[in-house]
Design a protein around this motif. Structure first.
Motif, PDB file in Angstrom:
ATOM      1  N   ASP A 103      42.789  37.224  48.295  1.00  0.00           N
ATOM      2  CA  ASP A 103      43.413  37.176  46.969  1.00  0.00           C
ATOM      3  C   ASP A 103      43.940  35.772  46.676  1.00  0.00           C
ATOM      4  OD1 ASP A 103      42.851  39.784  46.680  1.00  0.00           O
ATOM      5  OD2 ASP A 103      44.867  40.551  47.010  1.00  0.00           O
ATOM      6  N   HIS A 104      43.680  35.325  45.458  1.00  0.00           N
ATOM      7  CA  HIS A 104      44.146  34.004  45.009  1.00  0.00           C
ATOM      8  C   HIS A 104      44.839  34.174  43.669  1.00  0.00           C
ATOM      9  CE1 HIS A 104      41.513  32.027  47.984  1.00  0.00           C
ATOM     10  NE2 HIS A 104      40.626  32.932  47.644  1.00  0.00           N
ATOM     11  N   GLU A 105      45.490  33.101  43.238  1.00  0.00           N
ATOM     12  CA  GLU A 105      46.012  33.092  41.867  1.00  0.00           C
ATOM     13  C   GLU A 105      45.823  31.696  41.281  1.00  0.00           C
ATOM     14  OE1 GLU A 105      50.772  32.349  42.533  1.00  0.00           O
ATOM     15  OE2 GLU A 105      50.104  34.429  42.460  1.00  0.00           O
ATOM     16  N   PHE A 106      45.701  31.656  39.967  1.00  0.00           N
ATOM     17  CA  PHE A 106      45.562  30.356  39.295  1.00  0.00           C
ATOM     18  C   PHE A 106      46.205  30.439  37.922  1.00  0.00           C
ATOM     19  CE2 PHE A 106      41.851  32.780  38.010  1.00  0.00           C
ATOM     20  CZ  PHE A 106      41.659  32.469  36.678  1.00  0.00           C
ATOM     21  N   GLN A 107      46.582  29.265  37.406  1.00  0.00           N
ATOM     22  CA  GLN A 107      47.238  29.206  36.099  1.00  0.00           C
ATOM     23  C   GLN A 107      46.298  28.600  35.062  1.00  0.00           C
ATOM     24  OE1 GLN A 107      51.030  27.206  36.242  1.00  0.00           O
ATOM     25  NE2 GLN A 107      51.661  28.285  38.107  1.00  0.00           N
ATOM     26  N   VAL A 108      46.419  29.079  33.836  1.00  0.00           N
ATOM     27  CA  VAL A 108      45.674  28.491  32.714  1.00  0.00           C
ATOM     28  C   VAL A 108      46.715  27.933  31.746  1.00  0.00           C
ATOM     29  CG1 VAL A 108      44.105  28.943  30.786  1.00  0.00           C
ATOM     30  CG2 VAL A 108      43.743  30.092  32.978  1.00  0.00           C
ATOM     31  N   ARG A 109      46.695  26.617  31.579  1.00  0.00           N
ATOM     32  CA  ARG A 109      47.659  25.968  30.665  1.00  0.00           C
ATOM     33  C   ARG A 109      46.886  25.158  29.637  1.00  0.00           C
ATOM     34  NH1 ARG A 109      53.031  25.625  32.239  1.00  0.00           N
ATOM     35  NH2 ARG A 109      53.504  26.608  34.237  1.00  0.00           N
ATOM     36  N   HIS A 110      46.595  25.783  28.510  1.00  0.00           N
ATOM     37  CA  HIS A 110      45.873  25.108  27.441  1.00  0.00           C
ATOM     38  C   HIS A 110      46.825  24.798  26.297  1.00  0.00           C
ATOM     39  CE1 HIS A 110      42.331  25.546  29.639  1.00  0.00           C
ATOM     40  NE2 HIS A 110      41.793  26.627  29.096  1.00  0.00           N
ATOM     41  N   PRO A 111      46.556  23.699  25.557  1.00  0.00           N
ATOM     42  CA  PRO A 111      47.421  23.369  24.418  1.00  0.00           C
ATOM     43  C   PRO A 111      47.463  24.522  23.399  1.00  0.00           C
ATOM     44  CG  PRO A 111      45.923  21.554  24.914  1.00  0.00           C
ATOM     45  CD  PRO A 111      45.494  22.702  25.755  1.00  0.00           C
ATOM     46  N   ASP A 112      48.588  24.657  22.715  1.00  0.00           N
ATOM     47  CA  ASP A 112      48.796  25.691  21.673  1.00  0.00           C
ATOM     48  C   ASP A 112      48.626  27.113  22.213  1.00  0.00           C
ATOM     49  OD1 ASP A 112      49.156  23.593  19.980  1.00  0.00           O
ATOM     50  OD2 ASP A 112      47.187  23.715  19.037  1.00  0.00           O
ATOM     51  N   SER A 113      48.818  27.305  23.509  1.00  0.00           N
ATOM     52  CA  SER A 113      48.682  28.645  24.091  1.00  0.00           C
ATOM     53  C   SER A 113      49.792  28.827  25.122  1.00  0.00           C
ATOM     54  CB  SER A 113      47.341  28.792  24.827  1.00  0.00           C
ATOM     55  OG  SER A 113      46.282  28.439  23.986  1.00  0.00           O
ATOM     56  N   PRO A 114      50.138  30.084  25.424  1.00  0.00           N
ATOM     57  CA  PRO A 114      51.134  30.300  26.485  1.00  0.00           C
ATOM     58  C   PRO A 114      50.553  29.965  27.853  1.00  0.00           C
ATOM     59  CG  PRO A 114      50.302  32.396  25.642  1.00  0.00           C
ATOM     60  CD  PRO A 114      49.711  31.336  24.775  1.00  0.00           C
ATOM     61  N   ALA A 115      51.413  29.704  28.823  1.00  0.00           N
ATOM     62  CA  ALA A 115      50.962  29.472  30.208  1.00  0.00           C
ATOM     63  C   ALA A 115      50.704  30.827  30.845  1.00  0.00           C
ATOM     64  CB  ALA A 115      52.032  28.712  30.974  1.00  0.00           C
ATOM     65  N   LEU A 116      49.477  31.023  31.382  1.00  0.00           N
ATOM     66  CA  LEU A 116      49.079  32.325  31.928  1.00  0.00           C
ATOM     67  C   LEU A 116      48.835  32.236  33.427  1.00  0.00           C
ATOM     68  CD1 LEU A 116      46.485  33.302  29.151  1.00  0.00           C
ATOM     69  CD2 LEU A 116      48.876  34.003  29.301  1.00  0.00           C
ATOM     70  N   LEU A 117      49.197  33.306  34.137  1.00  0.00           N
ATOM     71  CA  LEU A 117      48.944  33.384  35.580  1.00  0.00           C
ATOM     72  C   LEU A 117      47.965  34.530  35.835  1.00  0.00           C
ATOM     73  CD1 LEU A 117      49.797  32.444  38.497  1.00  0.00           C
ATOM     74  CD2 LEU A 117      51.389  34.372  38.467  1.00  0.00           C
ATOM     75  N   TYR A 118      46.836  34.209  36.486  1.00  0.00           N
ATOM     76  CA  TYR A 118      45.810  35.211  36.792  1.00  0.00           C
ATOM     77  C   TYR A 118      45.756  35.478  38.289  1.00  0.00           C
ATOM     78  CZ  TYR A 118      43.686  34.835  32.115  1.00  0.00           C
ATOM     79  OH  TYR A 118      43.444  34.878  30.762  1.00  0.00           O
ATOM     80  N   GLN A 119      45.515  36.739  38.658  1.00  0.00           N
ATOM     81  CA  GLN A 119      45.221  37.110  40.048  1.00  0.00           C
ATOM     82  C   GLN A 119      43.701  37.181  40.171  1.00  0.00           C
ATOM     83  OE1 GLN A 119      47.701  37.520  42.283  1.00  0.00           O
ATOM     84  NE2 GLN A 119      49.208  37.150  40.662  1.00  0.00           N
ATOM     85  N   LEU A 120      43.166  36.757  41.321  1.00  0.00           N
ATOM     86  CA  LEU A 120      41.712  36.708  41.492  1.00  0.00           C
ATOM     87  C   LEU A 120      41.362  37.025  42.942  1.00  0.00           C
ATOM     88  CD1 LEU A 120      38.816  35.711  40.553  1.00  0.00           C
ATOM     89  CD2 LEU A 120      39.560  33.412  41.148  1.00  0.00           C
ATOM     90  N   ARG A 121      40.390  37.889  43.142  1.00  0.00           N
ATOM     91  CA  ARG A 121      39.934  38.214  44.502  1.00  0.00           C
ATOM     92  C   ARG A 121      38.522  37.662  44.681  1.00  0.00           C
ATOM     93  NH1 ARG A 121      40.988  44.244  46.453  1.00  0.00           N
ATOM     94  NH2 ARG A 121      43.104  43.378  46.544  1.00  0.00           N
ATOM     95  N   LEU A 122      38.322  36.868  45.730  1.00  0.00           N
ATOM     96  CA  LEU A 122      37.006  36.245  45.970  1.00  0.00           C
ATOM     97  C   LEU A 122      36.579  36.427  47.418  1.00  0.00           C
ATOM     98  CD1 LEU A 122      37.327  32.830  44.069  1.00  0.00           C
ATOM     99  CD2 LEU A 122      35.934  34.780  43.389  1.00  0.00           C
ATOM    100  N   GLY A 123      35.252  36.448  47.632  1.00  0.00           N
ATOM    101  CA  GLY A 123      34.699  36.553  48.985  1.00  0.00           C
ATOM    102  C   GLY A 123      33.840  35.342  49.309  1.00  0.00           C
ATOM    103  N   ASP A 124      32.515  35.564  49.381  1.00  0.00           N
ATOM    104  CA  ASP A 124      31.595  34.490  49.789  1.00  0.00           C
ATOM    105  C   ASP A 124      31.352  33.439  48.707  1.00  0.00           C
ATOM    106  OD1 ASP A 124      31.360  35.670  52.202  1.00  0.00           O
ATOM    107  OD2 ASP A 124      29.399  36.580  51.867  1.00  0.00           O
ATOM    108  N   GLU A 125      31.774  33.709  47.477  1.00  0.00           N
ATOM    109  CA  GLU A 125      31.507  32.772  46.370  1.00  0.00           C
ATOM    110  C   GLU A 125      31.996  31.362  46.694  1.00  0.00           C
ATOM    111  OE1 GLU A 125      31.701  36.871  44.914  1.00  0.00           O
ATOM    112  OE2 GLU A 125      33.180  35.652  45.980  1.00  0.00           O
ATOM    113  N   LYS A 126      33.109  31.279  47.433  1.00  0.00           N
ATOM    114  CA  LYS A 126      33.720  29.966  47.733  1.00  0.00           C
ATOM    115  C   LYS A 126      32.852  29.138  48.673  1.00  0.00           C
ATOM    116  CE  LYS A 126      37.150  32.438  49.054  1.00  0.00           C
ATOM    117  NZ  LYS A 126      38.400  32.927  49.676  1.00  0.00           N
TER     118      LYS A 126
END
Length: 628
Positions: free
Chosen positions: A366-389
């Motif tokens: 499990d990972h998490e990452f933030q999306v901070r784009h202009p004119d938008s709220p700061a969002l935190l996403y949870q993400l589950r990854l396996g072999d893709e990395k």
């Protein structure tokens, strides 16, 4: 007062007058010479280097600084230009998107590439001797699809670039954050290692050179704090790719000397500067950039022309591939679009923090990452990854996974088209060779062609003679990797003699070589076995495209497994160097340019403005440190 005393008094008075005159001159603003005569040598060298600017232009990043600086300034190599008329359509050079991705065969090619990647992952055992258990994207998909972002803050903290005062152009980081609704065209002047010429707006040679001049001038003024009017007191070291376009280099040199106004220039190749920057005398230099990857063998400051290869993929292709793999696993940030600059920045960042080449890291995480784009709220996403990395960076070794169809993926050093301003080029030398030399060469060629190994004899003969510059390098394909050249068969047969050289080259250039095969091919094109051994024991990786955890061990394992058995016995150790002297691999070539500025031998390489004005491109043939 005696005569002698009178003389001394007069001399003293003259000295005072001279001092007063000098002071007055100084107050009037007369420039003093850059290097005063009575400065000790060591200090003089430092002053000289302080007046040399090293410029390393990349497809994504421009690096420049004084030769005395510890680190260069790095800025995104991008410009946003205001529309000339209201209502004109907006033009944007793409970043992660490229030609050849939406062909009917793209999806199938991508899937086939991924199968090869998965096979390679499974076949290489982990350090504990066990096989790696593959993780299906289905296992992560259901979790990722139900994830909703958490709002961290109602303001993201990032803003669009303020263009209220309607600047003519915006450069670097600010250009990346120009609001898409503002009336600005976006241009990356260099793509895939060459000038970004295209039929769209701003795609002419004149327009691209104007973009380069503005970006470089802006960076010199803002970050190096050198007024443009003072560039006449400065000289420039320019780094160019190993496979370069002569016309483009000529135009850039002309721009630097005649338009920007530098007093002198030295042009040198990136690979050679990389060896200077890392302190190696010889190396197979592998430069993995954002847009292209180039491979070349350098020996004692000389880049061997036969060994140069450019692959039309790099770090941005890995970022796009990682996005595709994350989408298969139900990527929760569903508004992500490859056409948006802000999303491209995010994907580059996710690739850098998540991707690796470590076989031992397996299973879902499990990972998490933030999306901070202009004119938008700061969002935190949870993400589950396996072999893709692991799969995404492995696409560099199996480029079919990029899904690029119908593009020229491998480029060799092309023969020059000739330049009317430079009559004494290789065409001239070839045409004026004596008949005797030509017949002797033909006899030698026939003998070498009759030897086993095909082109190898011809290659060795050429590297020692003027022939290296006379014959197009398309004949210089190495013998022992028939699979690279002929297009996919795994046999070790040389090229058949009846196959025309042109066909061999076009088949070779159409095929996307994996990074390890490109390295093996480049080393195989070296003229002697001793040089090949030297290259296997010093593979230098520079650029920012392979900065993954365990990349060094991974590449070393691939080369060891695929190198010809004859060399496996004689090469004591295959060494892959990814961080020489613990330096950032992205800065090594620039650092080598700064080292070049301090070498005594560089004094013979300077091309001065007045000489360029008089002789033009002929000065590059005379002074370039490589065979022009």
């Amino acid at each position: 007062m005696t005569q002698a005393e009178k003389g001394e008094a007069a001399a003293a008075e003259n000295g005072k007058d001279k001092e007063r005159g000098d002071k007055e001159k100084e107050q009037r603003g007369t420039k003093r010479p850059i290097v005063p005569a009575a400065v000790p040598d060591s200090l003089q060298e430092q002053i000289q280097s302080n007046f040399i600017v090293v410029i390393h232009p990349g497809s994504m990043t421009l690096r420049l600084g004084r030769a005395t600086d510890t680190l260069p300034v790095s800025i995104p190599h991008i410009i946003a230009r205001k529309h000339k008329q209201q209502g004109q359509p907006t033009y944007k050079d793409s970043w992660l998107l490229r030609e050849g991705l939406n062909k009917p065969e793209s999806t199938e090619q991508r899937q086939n590439g991924l199968k090869m990647v998965d096979q390679a992952i499974w076949s290489k055992k982990m350090s504990n001797g066990a096989r790696r258990i593959p993780v299906s994207p289905d296992q992560a998909r259901s979790y990722n699809r139900q994830m909703r972002p958490a709002i961290l803050d109602h303001s993201s903290g990032t803003k669009w670039t303020n263009t209220a005062h309607h600047p003519e152009y915006v450069i670097g980081e600010e250009a990346l954050y120009v609001n898409p609704l503002d009336c600005y065209n976006i241009h990356w002047p260099i793509r895939r290692g060459q000038l970004n010429l295209h039929p769209g707006p701003g795609g002419s040679l004149t327009a691209v050179l104007a973009d380069l001049e503005i970006i470089w001038s802006y960076a010199i003024q803002k970050y190096l704090e050198i007024p443009l009017k003072d560039l006449k007191y400065y000289r420039c070291i320019l780094l160019v790719p190993d496979i370069y376009n002569k016309q483009h280099v000529k135009e850039i040199v002309n721009m630097i000397l005649m338009k920007m106004g530098f007093s002198g220039i030295v042009v040198h190749q990136e690979s050679v500067c990389a060896t200077f920057g890392s302190g190696l005398s010889s190396a197979c230099v592998v430069d993995v950039g954002d847009q292209k990857t180039s491979v070349c063998c350098v020996e004692d400051g000389v880049s061997h022309r036969n060994t140069r290869l450019r692959l039309a993929y790099g770090g941005s292709d890995v970022s796009r591939c990682f996005y595709w793999l994350m989408q298969r696993a139900g990527f929760p940030y569903r508004d992500c679009q490859l056409a948006k600059k802000t999303d491209c920045l995010l994907l580059q960042h996710l690739k850098e923090i998540f991707c690796h080449l470590d076989q031992d890291l397996s299973g879902l995480k499990d990972h998490e990452f933030q999306v901070r784009h202009p004119d938008s709220p700061a969002l935190l996403y949870q993400l589950r990854l396996g072999d893709e990395k692991l799969q995404a960076p492995m696409a560099l070794f199996y480029p079919a996974t990029f899904g690029i169809v119908g593009q020229k993926m491998t480029l060799l050093q092309q023969r020059s088209q000739g330049d009317p301003e430079d009559p004494h080029d290789e065409h001239y030398l070839l045409a004026t060779q004596s008949k005797q030399e030509q017949s002797a060469k033909a006899t030698a060629d026939r003998k070498s062609m009759s030897k086993p190994g095909g082109f190898e004899g011809e290659l060795r003969g050429q590297s020692a003679s003027v022939g290296e510059n006379l014959y197009p390098p398309e004949v210089e394909l190495g013998p022992s990797h028939g699979d690279c050249i002929i297009g996919g068969n795994e046999s070790e047969e040389p090229l058949t003699t009846h196959m025309s050289r042109k066909t061999a080259v076009s088949q070779f250039e159409g095929k996307a070589l994996g990074l390890d095969k490109a390295i093996l091919h480049s080393i195989d094109c070296c003229a002697s076995d001793d040089t090949k051994k030297k290259m296997y024991s010093s593979i230098l990786v520079v650029g920012g495209g392979l900065m993954f955890h365990k990349a060094q061990e991974f590449l070393q394992h691939r080369i060891l497994n695929k190198m010809p058995p004859s060399f496996r016995r004689v090469v004591e150790n295959v060494e892959v160097i990814t961080r020489p002297k613990d330096m950032d691999p992205r800065l090594i070539a620039w650092k080598g340019g700064a080292v070049l500025a301090c070498l005594d031998t560089t004094q013979e390489l300077w091309i001065y403005q007045r000489e360029w004005q008089r002789f033009g491109v002929r000065m590059l043939r005379e002074r370039a440190a490589f065979v022009w």
